[in-house]
Design a protein around this motif. Sequence first.
Motif, PDB file in Angstrom:
ATOM      1  N   MET A 174      33.873  28.508  36.151  1.00  0.00           N
ATOM      2  CA  MET A 174      33.082  29.212  37.147  1.00  0.00           C
ATOM      3  C   MET A 174      33.209  28.531  38.512  1.00  0.00           C
ATOM      4  SD  MET A 174      29.204  30.488  36.497  1.00  0.00           S
ATOM      5  CE  MET A 174      28.479  31.826  37.465  1.00  0.00           C
ATOM      6  N   LEU A 175      33.261  29.342  39.568  1.00  0.00           N
ATOM      7  CA  LEU A 175      33.290  28.862  40.940  1.00  0.00           C
ATOM      8  C   LEU A 175      32.140  29.517  41.718  1.00  0.00           C
ATOM      9  CD1 LEU A 175      37.131  29.201  41.663  1.00  0.00           C
ATOM     10  CD2 LEU A 175      35.898  27.108  41.060  1.00  0.00           C
ATOM     11  N   HIS A 176      31.911  29.025  42.932  1.00  0.00           N
ATOM     12  CA  HIS A 176      30.859  29.606  43.778  1.00  0.00           C
ATOM     13  C   HIS A 176      31.379  29.635  45.208  1.00  0.00           C
ATOM     14  CE1 HIS A 176      28.175  29.294  40.383  1.00  0.00           C
ATOM     15  NE2 HIS A 176      28.604  28.053  40.228  1.00  0.00           N
ATOM     16  N   HIS A 177      31.361  30.837  45.801  1.00  0.00           N
ATOM     17  CA  HIS A 177      31.934  31.038  47.124  1.00  0.00           C
ATOM     18  C   HIS A 177      30.936  31.781  48.005  1.00  0.00           C
ATOM     19  CE1 HIS A 177      34.744  32.491  50.233  1.00  0.00           C
ATOM     20  NE2 HIS A 177      35.538  31.498  49.852  1.00  0.00           N
ATOM     21  N   ALA A 178      30.973  31.504  49.294  1.00  0.00           N
ATOM     22  CA  ALA A 178      30.046  32.149  50.224  1.00  0.00           C
ATOM     23  C   ALA A 178      30.172  33.668  50.206  1.00  0.00           C
ATOM     24  CB  ALA A 178      30.291  31.614  51.638  1.00  0.00           C
ATOM     25  N   ASN A 179      31.355  34.192  49.892  1.00  0.00           N
ATOM     26  CA  ASN A 179      31.547  35.643  49.895  1.00  0.00           C
ATOM     27  C   ASN A 179      30.849  36.342  48.732  1.00  0.00           C
ATOM     28  OD1 ASN A 179      33.139  35.122  52.070  1.00  0.00           O
ATOM     29  ND2 ASN A 179      35.051  35.905  51.201  1.00  0.00           N
ATOM     30  N   ASP A 180      30.448  35.583  47.694  1.00  0.00           N
ATOM     31  CA  ASP A 180      29.776  36.208  46.552  1.00  0.00           C
ATOM     32  C   ASP A 180      28.503  36.928  46.993  1.00  0.00           C
ATOM     33  OD1 ASP A 180      31.734  35.055  44.978  1.00  0.00           O
ATOM     34  OD2 ASP A 180      30.464  33.429  44.263  1.00  0.00           O
ATOM     35  N   PHE A 236      44.247  30.577  39.055  1.00  0.00           N
ATOM     36  CA  PHE A 236      43.998  31.608  40.055  1.00  0.00           C
ATOM     37  C   PHE A 236      42.515  31.558  40.405  1.00  0.00           C
ATOM     38  CE2 PHE A 236      47.609  32.824  37.504  1.00  0.00           C
ATOM     39  CZ  PHE A 236      48.570  33.025  38.476  1.00  0.00           C
ATOM     40  N   GLU A 237      42.223  31.200  41.635  1.00  0.00           N
ATOM     41  CA  GLU A 237      40.844  31.081  42.090  1.00  0.00           C
ATOM     42  C   GLU A 237      40.405  32.443  42.628  1.00  0.00           C
ATOM     43  OE1 GLU A 237      40.722  26.348  43.171  1.00  0.00           O
ATOM     44  OE2 GLU A 237      40.979  27.780  44.822  1.00  0.00           O
ATOM     45  N   LEU A 238      39.625  33.144  41.817  1.00  0.00           N
ATOM     46  CA  LEU A 238      39.207  34.500  42.146  1.00  0.00           C
ATOM     47  C   LEU A 238      37.902  34.461  42.931  1.00  0.00           C
ATOM     48  CD1 LEU A 238      39.815  36.146  38.651  1.00  0.00           C
ATOM     49  CD2 LEU A 238      41.474  35.667  40.463  1.00  0.00           C
ATOM     50  N   PHE A 239      37.854  35.221  44.017  1.00  0.00           N
ATOM     51  CA  PHE A 239      36.631  35.352  44.802  1.00  0.00           C
ATOM     52  C   PHE A 239      36.778  36.584  45.687  1.00  0.00           C
ATOM     53  CE2 PHE A 239      39.540  32.968  47.404  1.00  0.00           C
ATOM     54  CZ  PHE A 239      39.274  33.320  48.726  1.00  0.00           C
ATOM     55  N   PRO A 240      35.675  37.164  46.157  1.00  0.00           N
ATOM     56  CA  PRO A 240      35.790  38.307  47.064  1.00  0.00           C
ATOM     57  C   PRO A 240      36.554  37.912  48.320  1.00  0.00           C
ATOM     58  CG  PRO A 240      33.547  38.129  46.216  1.00  0.00           C
ATOM     59  CD  PRO A 240      34.267  36.870  45.807  1.00  0.00           C
ATOM     60  N   GLY A 241      37.734  38.481  48.497  1.00  0.00           N
ATOM     61  CA  GLY A 241      38.613  38.086  49.588  1.00  0.00           C
ATOM     62  C   GLY A 241      39.812  37.294  49.120  1.00  0.00           C
ATOM     63  N   GLY A 242      39.833  36.899  47.829  1.00  0.00           N
ATOM     64  CA  GLY A 242      40.913  36.094  47.276  1.00  0.00           C
ATOM     65  C   GLY A 242      41.991  36.965  46.648  1.00  0.00           C
ATOM     66  N   PRO A 243      42.780  36.404  45.742  1.00  0.00           N
ATOM     67  CA  PRO A 243      42.632  35.084  45.118  1.00  0.00           C
ATOM     68  C   PRO A 243      43.419  33.987  45.826  1.00  0.00           C
ATOM     69  CG  PRO A 243      44.309  36.320  43.955  1.00  0.00           C
ATOM     70  CD  PRO A 243      43.805  37.221  45.053  1.00  0.00           C
ATOM     71  N   GLY A 267      35.047  28.500  51.987  1.00  0.00           N
ATOM     72  CA  GLY A 267      33.783  29.101  51.563  1.00  0.00           C
ATOM     73  C   GLY A 267      33.203  28.490  50.307  1.00  0.00           C
ATOM     74  N   CYS A 268      33.763  27.369  49.837  1.00  0.00           N
ATOM     75  CA  CYS A 268      33.333  26.765  48.575  1.00  0.00           C
ATOM     76  C   CYS A 268      31.897  26.254  48.682  1.00  0.00           C
ATOM     77  CB  CYS A 268      34.265  25.623  48.201  1.00  0.00           C
ATOM     78  SG  CYS A 268      33.863  24.816  46.634  1.00  0.00           S
ATOM     79  N   LEU A 269      31.085  26.591  47.674  1.00  0.00           N
ATOM     80  CA  LEU A 269      29.681  26.182  47.653  1.00  0.00           C
ATOM     81  C   LEU A 269      29.390  25.121  46.598  1.00  0.00           C
ATOM     82  CD1 LEU A 269      27.884  29.653  48.010  1.00  0.00           C
ATOM     83  CD2 LEU A 269      28.441  28.010  49.816  1.00  0.00           C
TER      84      LEU A 269
END
Length: 366
Positions: A174-180, A236-243, A267-269
């Motif tokens: 699991m990752l956490h990004h500002a775009n989430d 693959f680091e998936l996030f809104p705006g990625g990967p 954007g990493c949180l």
Amino acid sequence: MSAPVTTFTSSVLPPRERGIELGERFRAEIAATVASYRRLWVTRAGGEFDVDLWAERAWDTITRVAPVHADEIAGIAEGAGRPVEEIAAVNARTELLVAANPTGQSECSSVVSAPPGGSPFAVQTWDWYDAMSDGWFHWRYEQPDGRVVETVTEYGMLGKIGVNGYGVGVMLNMLHHANDAARVAEGTIGYPVHLLSRRIMDEATSFDDAVRIVQAPTSASTSLTVVDRSGTGATFELFPGGPGRLDPADGLLVRTNHFVSPEGEAGCLASTISDSSTTRRDKLLAAFGGTPPATPADVVAAMTDHEPEGEVGGICCHPDRAMDPVLWHRTLATVAIDVASSTLDVRADGPCGRREHPAAAATAGV
């Protein structure tokens, strides 16, 4: 000794019928999983959270983006005697957790190794909520083309960590990004990350197939780490705006819960949660000294690492009992993926083989 692992082998059935079989077999376990997640989502929200609304959104997304998996989810719901939206929510549990509270939880550590002259393999600690300690199993099922898929997953969820008959393995962190948060504000759910993992297991015959699959737009930041029999692999680091993408260095890839790719770093949180992710990754990189470990046992030995009870940064994770018990967090399973033989070695609990923290066990005379 670690607890025994429940293993279930499905009959060779179409998706809906396979789901019905699973739902009937694990009716009680699926009901417990649904109840645990409903409690967790509300607790993480710290106030009102409309679980049923987000469950409906999850089902709507799944029926649009993954109709074959929607059939299987509908079958699980039928077999278990549950509303289909509940099973959809379990399959989108990461997306609902982000909707409830995007600050998240630090968790899993993964290693991919392609040693010179040896077969590539991968090892992951699956760190999650203590309430789900008995809420998972090792599932084997056969696809129409004859490939057997093995996955460690939760009751009612189609897939998580696993490998298919073509020797394509996949792990999640699991990752956490500002775009989430922006996707949450829109009230939308992207392609559920656990169903992306399952899709890789169902469809990919090589690493290149997985590259194509992970381009689907997601709403909950997660890394999918893929490796195939050739030793080709990447995260693959998936996030809104990625990967974003992280490739191995000299046959070694270490993955925890912060963004490493240039695409996601800004954007990493992760640091707003704790320093655990960077601490764990640094420990593993130091343990291997830049050289890919020769065997899964070497990785497990390096992962048998603890911080003092209540502190962060231990690779083998045990609960901080000062927290709300609903939020207790520990290593639920240790999984090694052998891509050469397309098999999993699944062990309950962390690399140390204990459910309790070693200090607590010593005090109790265990």
